[in-house]
Motif scaffolding. Sequence first.
Motif, mmCIF file in Angstrom:
data_model
loop_
_atom_site.group_PDB
_atom_site.id
_atom_site.type_symbol
_atom_site.label_atom_id
_atom_site.label_comp_id
_atom_site.label_asym_id
_atom_site.label_seq_id
_atom_site.Cartn_x
_atom_site.Cartn_y
_atom_site.Cartn_z
ATOM 1 N N GLY A 9 0.826 -1.117 0.157
ATOM 2 C CA GLY A 9 0.095 -0.051 0.069
ATOM 3 C C GLY A 9 0.836 1.241 0.032
ATOM 4 O O GLY A 9 0.506 2.226 -0.606
ATOM 5 N N ALA A 10 1.935 1.354 0.909
ATOM 6 C CA ALA A 10 2.924 2.404 0.772
ATOM 7 C C ALA A 10 3.610 2.632 -0.712
ATOM 8 O O ALA A 10 3.744 3.901 -0.999
ATOM 9 N N ARG A 11 3.839 1.388 -1.071
ATOM 10 C CA ARG A 11 4.358 1.571 -2.407
ATOM 11 C C ARG A 11 3.541 2.230 -3.668
ATOM 12 O O ARG A 11 3.923 3.176 -4.037
ATOM 13 N N LYS A 12 2.302 1.741 -3.498
ATOM 14 C CA LYS A 12 1.355 2.475 -4.583
ATOM 15 C C LYS A 12 1.090 3.659 -4.407
ATOM 16 O O LYS A 12 0.812 4.533 -5.486
ATOM 17 N N ARG A 13 1.141 4.172 -3.115
ATOM 18 C CA ARG A 13 0.603 5.607 -2.895
ATOM 19 C C ARG A 13 2.005 6.561 -2.747
ATOM 20 O O ARG A 13 1.838 7.754 -2.582
ATOM 21 N N GLY A 14 3.113 5.833 -2.971
ATOM 22 C CA GLY A 14 4.466 6.647 -2.981
ATOM 23 C C GLY A 14 4.766 6.715 -1.451
ATOM 24 O O GLY A 14 5.711 7.955 -1.283
ATOM 25 N N GLY A 15 4.220 6.244 -0.550
ATOM 26 C CA GLY A 15 4.404 6.603 0.973
ATOM 27 C C GLY A 15 5.865 6.110 1.357
ATOM 28 O O GLY A 15 6.370 6.794 2.432
ATOM 29 N N ILE A 16 6.609 5.293 0.638
ATOM 30 C CA ILE A 16 7.787 4.701 1.230
ATOM 31 C C ILE A 16 8.892 6.008 1.117
ATOM 32 O O ILE A 16 9.703 6.338 1.738
ATOM 33 N N LEU A 17 8.721 6.655 -0.257
ATOM 34 C CA LEU A 17 9.426 7.772 -0.429
ATOM 35 C C LEU A 17 9.197 9.157 0.656
ATOM 36 O O LEU A 17 9.952 9.804 0.746
ATOM 37 N N GLN A 18 7.691 9.085 0.734
ATOM 38 C CA GLN A 18 7.547 10.355 1.508
ATOM 39 C C GLN A 18 7.585 9.903 3.187
ATOM 40 O O GLN A 18 7.546 11.056 3.978
ATOM 41 N N VAL A 19 7.921 8.698 3.564
ATOM 42 C CA VAL A 19 7.980 8.532 5.006
ATOM 43 C C VAL A 19 9.290 9.163 5.486
ATOM 44 O O VAL A 19 10.383 8.816 5.029
ATOM 45 N N GLY A 20 9.344 10.199 6.423
ATOM 46 C CA GLY A 20 10.462 10.914 7.024
ATOM 47 C C GLY A 20 10.053 12.018 7.669
ATOM 48 O O GLY A 20 8.838 12.114 8.141
#
Length: 264
Positions: free
Chosen positions: A252-263
Motif C-alpha cells: 500500500g505504501a508503494r502504490k501511494r508513494g508512501g515509502i519515499l514520503q516517510v520521513g
Amino acid sequence: MLFLRRLWGLALRHAYLHIGSWPRLIEMLYWPIINMSVWGFTSLYLIRQWTDAAIIGSLFVGGVLLSEVFIRTSITMLLLFLEEVWSRNLGHLFASPLSFFDYVVGLIGVALVRTALGVIPAMIVAKFLFGFSILSYGLPLAAFITLLVLNGFWYGLLILSMLFRYGLAAEWLAWMSTWLIIPIVAPYYPVSILPHGIQMISWALPATYVFESVKSLVNQHELRMDYLLIALGLNIVYLALAGLIFYRAYQGARKRGGILQVGE
C-alpha cells in the motif's frame, strides 16, 4: 549466494552505524541493565524482609530478563526501521536489489543479534549483583527464549505495519505499543490477578503461556509443556498473519508513494 550477500550488506550497514556511534551502543545496554537493577534490588528487599520471598524474588528477576528478551526484539525492529526513516534511506533500500523478503529476514536477523547484545549484559548483572542465574531454569530456558523472540518478531512487524500505513505521525503510538503488551502478558504475577476482560486478551497472547510456564517451573518445579506448545502454535499463526499484514502495508505504501514520503 546473492540472497546472503544482500543480507550481509544490510547487516554491515547497521554494524557500521552502531560501531561508529557510542550513544547507540549505550542505549542498547542501558535499559535492560536499568530494568534489571530496579527489579533486582526490589527482589533483594523482599527476600530480606520475608524469608519465604525468595521464590518471588526469583520470579521478579527472571521475569524481567525474559520480558526484556521479548520487548527488546520488537523495540529493536522498530529502532532499525526508524533509523532508515530518519536518515531518509528507506526509499533507497527498496530501490536497491534488496527485496521485501530480504529486508524482513535481514531486519529480524539484525534485531536478534542486537537483542542478544543488549540482554546478555543484563544477565551478567543479575548473576553478580543479585546472585540469580537465569541458566538455573535449565533446558526449558531455550524454549522460553525462542518463543518470546518469536512473539517479539510478529509484534514488531505489526508495529512497523502501522508506521508504513500512517507514517511518522504514528511514531508516538509505535513507542507506546512496545510497552503496552507487557502488563497484559503477566510476567511477574499470575494472570488471575488481571480483570476478567483483560484475562481473555492475555490468554490469546503466546507470551502469557511462556510466563505461566516459567512460574509453574519456579513454584511447582513442573514444566507446563502444554503451555509451550500452545505458545508455539499461536506464534506460528500470528507470525504468518503479521507477515501478511506487513506485506500489505508495504504494498500500500508503494502504490501511494508512501515509502519515499516517510520521513521527518
